[in-house]
Design an enzyme around this catalytic site. Structure first.
Site, PDB file in Angstrom:
ATOM      1  N   CYS A 235       0.861  -1.183   0.000  1.00 26.12           N
ATOM      2  CA  CYS A 235       0.000   0.000   0.000  1.00 26.12           C
ATOM      3  C   CYS A 235       0.897   1.232   0.000  1.00 26.12           C
ATOM      4  O   CYS A 235       2.112   1.119  -0.143  1.00 26.12           O
ATOM      5  CB  CYS A 235      -0.948  -0.010   1.200  1.00 26.12           C
ATOM      6  N   THR A 236       0.315   2.397   0.190  1.00 29.78           N
ATOM      7  CA  THR A 236       1.080   3.640   0.059  1.00 29.78           C
ATOM      8  C   THR A 236       2.194   3.765   1.089  1.00 29.78           C
ATOM      9  O   THR A 236       3.355   3.970   0.753  1.00 29.78           O
ATOM     10  CB  THR A 236       0.148   4.858   0.165  1.00 29.78           C
TER      11      THR A 236
END
Length: 315
Positions: free
Chosen positions: A184-185
């Protein structure tokens, strides 16, 4: 003047999270720091920005709580403040999944450092899953990653359950569940996602330590498996390798990232609409957006902040 941006999160039990809110907000405001911090029983999450001394003072303040002493953060620099206000919000979860039995502080998968990530995801037997939402994935992801096409993180558990069925990408084969790598980010969503996978009996579950941002910061572009740009939740909108600001802007109506090509659409109007949301808003809403954009431009002409300015009597 340059401003320091710090993205942070930590899964840790904070039963007194509501009591932490007022002094934390006051401390941030006293040091000229803006952004959003979320507090919940499961921990803290957010991004703040401001003068370097102010941001570092806030980080030190947070770490003065023994439970947050090991809090890690990621840094970036900007020539303007990416936020307009400081908010400290109370939440049930610092990232909403809606599965109460998942406890990332106890159940998360195995961290993989950015420099070791390419080797892991090159294995054809590893199922690589992008845990972000569809509009984020649309502007960039790792080569070969599966896009669950979710509109919100809370949809991911349902997708996982669906893919565990016979014929799905997470189905058991010869009595064994597949190896899974998730990203994810910044690390928070994949940490919770791997905890979800372990709660469902997956033993070999990995996630990218520090998320995409740490990977883009540390892995040279020539050796990178990343394709495109990475969506970020601030006024930068997107970043590339070396965390350099990308080419995307934000639609102020639907909040989707817009490429230069998107901005060429006849349905695009600055501050009002883009091709994806033009037909989803009424004439009245568009008039309101136009007035908001007019006020933003007037404020910019006067070199004043407009969005998020706290009005007298507001909270």
């Amino acid at each position: 003047m340059t401003f320091l941006t710090a993205a942070l999160y930590k899964f840790v039990e904070l039963p007194d999270f509501a009591e932490l809110q007022p002094p934390l907000l006051a401390f941030c405001e006293a040091h000229g720091v803006k952004g959003t911090l979320l507090l919940a029983p499961e921990g803290i999450n957010g991004t703040i920005a401001g003068p370097e001394d102010g941001v570092r003072a806030v980080l030190a303040y947070l770490r003065s709580d023994a439970r947050l002493a090991a809090l890690e953060h990621k840094e970036a620099w900007a020539d303007h403040l990416p936020f307009y206000r400081m908010k400290v919000r109370l939440k049930r979860e610092i990232v909403t999944m809606g599965v109460p039995e998942v406890h990332p502080a106890l159940m998360a998968g195995q961290y993989v450092k950015p420099q070791d990530w390419n080797q892991l995801i090159a294995d054809p037997n590893v199922v690589l899953i992008d845990t972000r939402n569809d509009y984020e994935v649309s502007i960039g992801t790792f080569k070969g990653a599966i896009n669950p096409a979710t509109h919100s993180f809370s949809e991911l558990p349902g997708w996982v359950e669906q893919q565990m069925a016979e014929g799905g990408k997470l189905a058991t084969t010869d009595g064994k569940k597949p190896r899974v790598a998730m990203f994810c980010t910044g690390g928070i969503r994949c940490e919770k996602s791997t905890a979800l996978m372990r709660s469902k009996g997956f033993d070999e579950v990995y996630h990218l330590e520090g998320g995409i941002l740490k990977y883009l910061e540390t892995v040279p572009q020539a050796q990178s498996s990343w394709e495109g740009e990475c969506f970020v939740f601030d006024e930068r909108v997107s970043v590339g390798h070396g965390l350099k600001p990308g080419d995307f802007t934000l639609c102020r109506s639907c909040r989707d990232p817009l490429s230069d090509q998107d901005r060429q659409s006849p349905l695009y109007e600055l501050g009002v609409s883009c091709a994806r949301c033009h037909d989803r808003t009424t004439k009245e809403q568009k008039r309101g957006y136009r007035e908001r954009q007019r006020q933003v431009e007037l404020a910019q002409a006067r070199q004043q902040a407009h969005i998020g300015v706290r009005q007298p009597g507001s909270t």
